[in-house]
Write a protein that holds these residues in place. Structure first.
Motif, PDB file in Angstrom:
ATOM      1  N   VAL A  36       0.944   4.120  -2.871  1.00  0.00           N
ATOM      2  CA  VAL A  36       0.652   5.519  -2.556  1.00  0.00           C
ATOM      3  C   VAL A  36       1.800   6.421  -3.005  1.00  0.00           C
ATOM      4  CG1 VAL A  36       0.347   7.155  -0.652  1.00  0.00           C
ATOM      5  CG2 VAL A  36      -0.913   5.003  -0.660  1.00  0.00           C
ATOM      6  N   VAL A  37       3.034   5.982  -2.754  1.00  0.00           N
ATOM      7  CA  VAL A  37       4.204   6.777  -3.137  1.00  0.00           C
ATOM      8  C   VAL A  37       4.275   6.938  -4.650  1.00  0.00           C
ATOM      9  CG1 VAL A  37       6.720   6.723  -3.267  1.00  0.00           C
ATOM     10  CG2 VAL A  37       5.583   6.329  -1.088  1.00  0.00           C
ATOM     11  N   ALA A  38       4.126   5.823  -5.373  1.00  0.00           N
ATOM     12  CA  ALA A  38       4.196   5.880  -6.831  1.00  0.00           C
ATOM     13  C   ALA A  38       3.070   6.729  -7.410  1.00  0.00           C
ATOM     14  CB  ALA A  38       4.156   4.470  -7.414  1.00  0.00           C
ATOM     15  N   GLY A  39       1.853   6.552  -6.892  1.00  0.00           N
ATOM     16  CA  GLY A  39       0.730   7.326  -7.385  1.00  0.00           C
ATOM     17  C   GLY A  39       0.868   8.810  -7.093  1.00  0.00           C
ATOM     18  N   VAL A  75       0.837  -1.204   0.000  1.00  0.00           N
ATOM     19  CA  VAL A  75       0.000   0.000   0.000  1.00  0.00           C
ATOM     20  C   VAL A  75       0.868   1.248   0.000  1.00  0.00           C
ATOM     21  CG1 VAL A  75      -1.670   1.328   1.350  1.00  0.00           C
ATOM     22  CG2 VAL A  75      -1.952  -1.134   1.100  1.00  0.00           C
ATOM     23  N   TYR A  76       1.916   1.232   0.818  1.00  0.00           N
ATOM     24  CA  TYR A  76       2.829   2.378   0.873  1.00  0.00           C
ATOM     25  C   TYR A  76       3.494   2.612  -0.486  1.00  0.00           C
ATOM     26  CZ  TYR A  76       7.100   4.967   1.927  1.00  0.00           C
ATOM     27  OH  TYR A  76       8.127   5.870   1.904  1.00  0.00           O
ATOM     28  N   GLY A  77       3.965   1.539  -1.114  1.00  0.00           N
ATOM     29  CA  GLY A  77       4.590   1.676  -2.427  1.00  0.00           C
ATOM     30  C   GLY A  77       3.625   2.212  -3.467  1.00  0.00           C
ATOM     31  N   ILE A  96      -2.440   4.535   8.950  1.00  0.00           N
ATOM     32  CA  ILE A  96      -2.747   5.518   7.904  1.00  0.00           C
ATOM     33  C   ILE A  96      -1.868   6.758   8.060  1.00  0.00           C
ATOM     34  CG2 ILE A  96      -4.541   7.037   6.988  1.00  0.00           C
ATOM     35  CD1 ILE A  96      -6.594   4.907   7.784  1.00  0.00           C
ATOM     36  N   LEU A  97      -1.681   7.210   9.294  1.00  0.00           N
ATOM     37  CA  LEU A  97      -0.842   8.383   9.542  1.00  0.00           C
ATOM     38  C   LEU A  97       0.605   8.121   9.136  1.00  0.00           C
ATOM     39  CD1 LEU A  97      -2.181   9.690  12.989  1.00  0.00           C
ATOM     40  CD2 LEU A  97      -2.399  10.790  10.741  1.00  0.00           C
ATOM     41  N   ASN A 137       4.688   9.408   2.977  1.00  0.00           N
ATOM     42  CA  ASN A 137       4.491   9.824   1.593  1.00  0.00           C
ATOM     43  C   ASN A 137       4.819  11.303   1.415  1.00  0.00           C
ATOM     44  OD1 ASN A 137       3.532   9.541  -1.156  1.00  0.00           O
ATOM     45  ND2 ASN A 137       1.715  10.659  -0.499  1.00  0.00           N
ATOM     46  N   ILE A 138       4.436  12.138   2.372  1.00  0.00           N
ATOM     47  CA  ILE A 138       4.788  13.559   2.312  1.00  0.00           C
ATOM     48  C   ILE A 138       6.300  13.725   2.341  1.00  0.00           C
ATOM     49  CG2 ILE A 138       4.604  15.772   3.519  1.00  0.00           C
ATOM     50  CD1 ILE A 138       1.862  14.879   4.512  1.00  0.00           C
ATOM     51  N   ALA A 139       6.965  12.930   3.165  1.00  0.00           N
ATOM     52  CA  ALA A 139       8.428  12.983   3.211  1.00  0.00           C
ATOM     53  C   ALA A 139       9.029  12.609   1.867  1.00  0.00           C
ATOM     54  CB  ALA A 139       8.949  12.045   4.306  1.00  0.00           C
TER      55      ALA A 139
END
Length: 572
Positions: free
Chosen positions: A64-67, A60-62, A131-132, A138-140
């Motif tokens: 979100v980052v790619a998107g 999920v993290y990957g 989620i946080l 992702n902001i980082a």
């Protein structure tokens, strides 16, 4: 006296180098990439540990980052272009490091009180923490993208000045730093988590980023002071000149001389700016601004004369032939242990460093565009070993097995995380046998291979191809640096990052659709095909730029002309 002179001169030259803007950029980049590599390695481990040795949160993290980079790359680049260099660098630096620090503290709380959080409100508090963590991380990453664009794609160009050779050397040094930190930083944080705990690892990374942020901030300020050209930006300079002309005209109309009200005019620049029309100041117009920026950025990217060179680099991301979790999982299924894999990763890094060194040498001999062509031929030739490995003894490649069989099996539901006889890539990667802190032997032993020829040819091709890959990457990077106008560097590099993430995302989707080892050979062939298409695009760009001269060796008289930017087409 004569013997003392050279000694003083040598000491002064050494001192000048260590206090130069170039060295300070290297130091700042080393600190920044060291923190990035530690965090990128650790956050994946932390998410796996938090969710019961499953790759769900990591996936999920990957995604979100790619998107996020795919959608916001052009907008981030446009923000870099519109603002002063120092403000962009400092803001992105502070946002990135503060997000990592906050995320590390949040993970420490979760690791310390995970059971208590899971029992509150049916586990919703713990889910909110997940989620946080993903959102802040992702902001980082977005802030890290902004830092990379402004420092590696803009500041480096300004510090190098008009010297193309100096720019090539700086790009190669920056890439060597990337290679070294990519090996050493995960090793350090991995040892800390192994001998300590994940809680200690989170605290160490948070503390490192706090100290690193202060040092990087000071280094950025020093570089900015030593390079006056950084204070001048093309788009802002034109805007300042326009404002100055408007201000002078206003003074003359009011019967004032420019000398009488020069200081007040500097404080009234907002007064002379042409006000927005009611249509442009409306709410709908402001909401649609990011969409217009996104569209404008991609259109500008398409209209660049280096469009095909940038696309060729992006196509190289559509491959399973790299040292990521996909290749690691396949190697594990082929019977390679962790010790062998670590040696192969080290050899890959050494090969990449050789590629950066070869780039500077070949560029001096043959010119920048020819270097990309030579690097592409070298990479594609080495990848032929990977194609041969698909049909070599020991390869599990079998076209009679449907590549979607394992996907269908997982969709209809399996009760066990690693069913008997299920050795797909997704199953191996989510099994406890690849958990970072797993100490027990795997529950299911993989069948021994009859031959290691296939996997040996595969990794020989992957490692050898890194020389051409990194040399080609540096070539395209410098082409973008030298041929994109200063006022569009940010947005063009932002779109380039988006393209890279898009093709990288597609290669993960490709693996999800065909995860069984029998289909990995098909993925190898598809990967090599995309690499070949990428280099065909670059060949079109190179032939359009140099014509038949592309295949001619440079004479000593032509080297100077070849090293500098050759005549490029004005349109695609």
């Amino acid at each position: 006296m004569d013997t003392a002179g050279p000694k003083i001169t040598c000491c002064e030259s050494v001192r000048d180098f260590f206090t130069s803007a170039k060295f300070l950029i290297y130091m700042g980049h080393a600190l920044s990439t060291w923190g990035d590599r530690m965090w990128n390695f650790a956050v994946a481990v932390f998410l796996v540990e938090l969710y019961g040795n499953s790759l769900l949160l990591t996936a999920v993290y990957g995604l979100v980052v790619a998107g996020s980079v795919l959608l916001l790359g052009a907008i981030i680049g446009d923000w870099v272009d519109r603002n002063p260099r120092l403000k962009v660098a400092q803001t992105s630096l502070i946002v990135q490091n503060c997000c990592v620090i906050v995320c590390g503290i949040l993970l420490m709380v979760v690791f310390q009180f995970k059971d208590q959080l899971a029992s509150l409100y049916n586990g919703w508090i713990l889910t909110t923490c997940y989620i946080l963590v993903i959102t802040i991380a992702n902001i980082a990453n977005l802030a890290s993208t902004a830092t990379s664009i402004t420092i590696q794609r803009d500041w480096v160009v300004v510090v190098a000045g008009q010297d193309s050779s100096k720019l090539a050397d700086m790009n190669a040094t920056v890439r060597i730093i990337d290679q070294l930190t990519n090996i050493l930083a995960p090793m350090l944080v991995g040892q800390i988590m192994s001998f300590g705990s994940h809680y200690i690892g989170c605290g160490f990374i948070s503390g490192w980023n706090l100290c690193s942020m202060c040092l990087e901030y000071a280094l950025l300020w020093k570089v900015y002071q030593k390079t006056p050209a950084l204070a001048v930006k093309a788009g802002q300079k034109e805007q300042d000149q326009e404002l100055k002309q408007l201000s002078t005209q206003k003074e003359l109309e009011n019967g004032q001389s420019p000398e009488e009200s020069s200081q007040p005019l500097m404080n009234e620049t907002s007064v002379v700016v042409k006000p927005d029309s009611p249509k442009q100041s409306g709410c709908c117009y402001q909401v649609a601004e990011p969409v217009r920026t996104f569209k404008t950025g991609w259109v500008a990217y398409y209209n660049q004369n280096i469009f095909f060179a940038g696309m060729s680099l992006a196509f190289l991301y559509m491959t399973v032939l790299g040292f990521d979790c996909i290749t690691t999982g396949y190697a594990y299924m082929q019977g390679l242990n962790g010790s062998v894999l670590s040696l192969l990763m080290g050899a890959s890094a050494v090969s990449g460093i050789c590629g950066t060194v070869a780039f500077t040498w070949v560029r001096k001999k043959c010119g920048l565009i020819r270097t990309g062509f030579i690097s592409g031929v070298a990479q594609l030739s080495c990848l032929m070993l990977c194609v041969v490995s698909v049909f070599a003894p020991g390869s599990p490649f079998d076209l009679s097995v449907s590549p979607f069989q394992d996907l269908y099996t997982h969709l209809i539901g399996n009760q066990s995380p690693l069913p008997e006889g299920d050795h797909s890539l997704t199953s191996v990667l989510t099994s406890d046998s690849l958990s970072v802190n797993a100490t027990a032997a795997p529950a299911q032993e993989l069948p021994p291979l009859q031959s290691y020829m296939s996997v040996s040819l595969l990794f020989a091709g992957v490692i050898a191809a890194r020389v051409g890959l990194w040399s080609f990457d540096l070539t395209v990077t410098q082409l973008i640096q030298e041929n994109v106008i200063e006022s569009e560097r940010g947005v063009i590099n932002g779109v380039q990052n988006s393209m890279n993430y898009l093709l990288d995302l597609l290669h993960f989707i490709m693996v999800i659709l065909a995860p069984n080892p029998e289909a990995f050979g098909l993925l190898v062939i598809i990967s090599v095909s995309f690499v070949a298409m990428g280099h065909i695009m670059y060949f079109r760009f190179a032939f359009k730029s140099l014509g038949s001269r592309l295949f001619l060796c440079c004479s000593p008289e032509q080297k100077a002309e070849a090293v500098d930017s050759p005549s490029l087409p004005t349109t695609v």
